[in-house]
Design a protein around this motif. Structure first.
Motif, short mmCIF file in Angstrom:
data_model
loop_
_atom_site.label_atom_id
_atom_site.label_comp_id
_atom_site.label_asym_id
_atom_site.label_seq_id
_atom_site.Cartn_x
_atom_site.Cartn_y
_atom_site.Cartn_z
N TRP A 1 12.97 -16.32 14.67
CA TRP A 1 12.43 -16.12 16.03
C TRP A 1 11.94 -14.69 16.21
N VAL A 2 12.76 -13.70 15.89
CA VAL A 2 12.38 -12.31 16.14
C VAL A 2 11.34 -11.83 15.14
N ARG A 3 11.43 -12.29 13.90
CA ARG A 3 10.46 -11.87 12.88
C ARG A 3 9.02 -12.20 13.27
N ASP A 4 8.84 -13.33 13.93
CA ASP A 4 7.50 -13.82 14.23
C ASP A 4 7.06 -13.56 15.66
N ARG A 5 7.77 -12.69 16.38
CA ARG A 5 7.33 -12.32 17.72
C ARG A 5 6.09 -11.43 17.62
N PRO A 6 5.16 -11.55 18.56
CA PRO A 6 3.97 -10.69 18.56
C PRO A 6 4.36 -9.21 18.60
N GLY A 7 3.74 -8.42 17.73
CA GLY A 7 4.00 -6.98 17.69
C GLY A 7 5.08 -6.56 16.73
N VAL A 8 5.86 -7.52 16.22
CA VAL A 8 6.94 -7.19 15.28
C VAL A 8 6.38 -7.05 13.87
N THR A 9 6.79 -5.98 13.19
CA THR A 9 6.42 -5.82 11.78
C THR A 9 7.53 -6.31 10.87
N ALA A 10 8.75 -5.81 11.06
CA ALA A 10 9.83 -6.19 10.15
C ALA A 10 11.19 -5.94 10.79
N PRO A 11 11.96 -7.00 11.07
CA PRO A 11 13.35 -6.79 11.49
C PRO A 11 14.15 -6.12 10.38
N VAL A 12 15.06 -5.24 10.76
CA VAL A 12 15.89 -4.51 9.80
C VAL A 12 17.28 -5.14 9.78
N LEU A 13 17.67 -5.65 8.62
CA LEU A 13 18.92 -6.40 8.48
C LEU A 13 20.04 -5.51 7.97
N GLY A 14 21.20 -5.65 8.57
CA GLY A 14 22.40 -5.01 8.06
C GLY A 14 23.37 -6.09 7.62
N ALA A 15 23.55 -6.24 6.32
CA ALA A 15 24.38 -7.33 5.79
C ALA A 15 25.74 -6.80 5.32
N ARG A 16 26.73 -7.68 5.36
CA ARG A 16 28.06 -7.31 4.87
C ARG A 16 28.10 -7.29 3.35
N ASP A 17 27.41 -8.24 2.72
CA ASP A 17 27.42 -8.33 1.27
C ASP A 17 26.14 -9.03 0.81
N ALA A 18 25.97 -9.12 -0.50
CA ALA A 18 24.74 -9.70 -1.06
C ALA A 18 24.61 -11.18 -0.73
N ARG A 19 25.72 -11.90 -0.63
CA ARG A 19 25.65 -13.32 -0.30
C ARG A 19 25.07 -13.51 1.10
N GLN A 20 25.57 -12.75 2.05
CA GLN A 20 25.06 -12.83 3.42
C GLN A 20 23.60 -12.40 3.49
N LEU A 21 23.26 -11.36 2.75
CA LEU A 21 21.87 -10.91 2.71
C LEU A 21 20.97 -11.99 2.12
N GLY A 22 21.45 -12.65 1.06
CA GLY A 22 20.66 -13.71 0.45
C GLY A 22 20.36 -14.84 1.42
N GLU A 23 21.33 -15.18 2.26
CA GLU A 23 21.09 -16.22 3.26
C GLU A 23 20.00 -15.79 4.24
N ALA A 24 20.05 -14.51 4.64
CA ALA A 24 19.03 -14.02 5.56
C ALA A 24 17.65 -14.01 4.92
N LEU A 25 17.59 -13.62 3.66
CA LEU A 25 16.30 -13.55 2.98
C LEU A 25 15.68 -14.93 2.77
N SER A 26 16.51 -15.97 2.78
CA SER A 26 15.98 -17.33 2.60
C SER A 26 15.15 -17.78 3.79
N VAL A 27 15.13 -17.00 4.86
CA VAL A 27 14.34 -17.34 6.05
C VAL A 27 12.84 -17.22 5.75
#
Length: 326
Positions: free
Chosen positions: A269-295
């Motif tokens: 939702w936030v990634r594709d809002r008008p005017g947004v370039t790139a949401p900045v993610l803060g992940a606890r670990d690589a597994r959680q980051l991997g789930e976010a990157l699958s978006v």
């Protein structure tokens, strides 16, 4: 990963960024390395840090990983300066402090330049033109390639961006970093319209509502979460009220219907809002980051976007509603 231009510049960055707020404090070198490698292998390029994260520890750790793990040329390194750990002054955006802070950041990062250098917050105690002159000097001397700001209000951004556009030799603002999510849409009132009009790209921080939009707090506070952390619990607490709960419920409903996770719905939702370039993610670990990157493969249907807009809509009255006394 898809690349996007940062504002009205030629700089292209991955449409998701990796944040390092907890690096050097809660996130050690091994976990940070796993995150950075996961991000890089997924095609990510934008890595965001700041000189005050872990009192410089995040920059130092990132510098070690740039030396030993990921090629510097593959990443867009963004850092910030201007926050100070002083009991009487939270921000110092004087020219002297900013340029000294940039030099210290470069030493910790082990590089001769950063790709994006950002003023961390507005400093009412320093003339704005002095603050902006530091950005011009940083770019003209090659220590930074592009410049931006963070945590500016709408009028502050408009004043700063217009000033930079008005003079020959000044560095146009490329970006503004602000908190933006389904739980925090305040930037839509003035900051985002100003950014879009002036060609400044928005880098949303806390795009998952400080973790609350993952739905992990629906039944309490998990012991391994930021909400259970002594120094991060106050950061999460404001988003644990009933109003936020209704929005999280809507995100969960949408996720169930699409057979994806709440995290993926909220991030798409936030990634594709008008005017947004790139949401900045803060992940606890690589597994959680991997789930976010699958978006990357997910685009929300318009009807779901609209439903989420409706349930999370902020209340903006005068002057936004067009009401007039005339």
């Amino acid at each position: 990963m898809e690349q996007r231009h940062l504002g009205r510049t030629g700089l292209r960055v991955s449409r998701l960024g990796l944040g390092t707020l907890t690096w050097g404090r809660d996130t050690g070198e091994r976990d940070a390395a796993d995150q950075l490698k996961t991000f890089w292998e997924a095609g990510g390029s934008l890595v965001d840090t700041a000189d005050v994260y872990a009192d410089g520890g995040a920059e130092y750790l990132l510098g070690r990983l740039l030396e030993n793990l990921v090629p510097r040329s593959d990443l867009v390194i963004a850092t910030k300066a201007g926050s100070v750990p002083h009991p009487d002054r939270r921000f110092d955006c004087s020219r002297g402090h900013l340029l000294s802070a940039l030099d210290a950041s470069l030493r910790r990062l082990g590089t001769d330049h950063v790709d994006l250098w950002q003023v961390h917050a507005f400093d009412a105690g320093t003339p704005l033109d002095e603050t902006l002159q530091a950005l011009d000097i940083a770019v003209s001397t090659g220590r930074a390639r592009y410049a931006g700001v963070s945590n500016f209000s709408g009028w502050q951004l408009a004043k700063a961006a217009t000033w930079q556009l008005a003079g020959i030799g000044r560095t146009p603002l490329a970006s503004i970093q602000m908190e933006y999510s389904l739980l925090q849409r305040g930037v839509e009132r003035e900051v985002l319209p100003a950014a879009r009009d002036l060609g400044v790209g928005l880098l949303p921080s806390s795009p998952l509502g400080r973790g609350v939009l993952t739905a992990k707090y629906r039944d309490g506070i998990p012991q391994d979460s930021r909400g259970a952390s002594e120094h991060l619990a106050p950061f999460v607490a404001p988003y644990l009220d009933d109003a936020a709960g209704h929005i999280v419920d809507a995100v969960v409903t949408a996720a169930d219907g699409l057979a994806v996770s709440p995290l993926q719905v909220a991030l798409a939702w936030v990634r594709d809002r008008p005017g947004v370039t790139a949401p900045v993610l803060g992940a606890r670990d690589a597994r959680q980051l991997g789930e976010a990157l699958s978006v990357e493969a997910l685009t929300l249907p318009e009807e779901i976007n609209q439903a989420l807009d409706d349930v999370s809509a902020p209340v903006h009255r005068y002057p936004d509603d067009g009401w007039s006394t005339l």
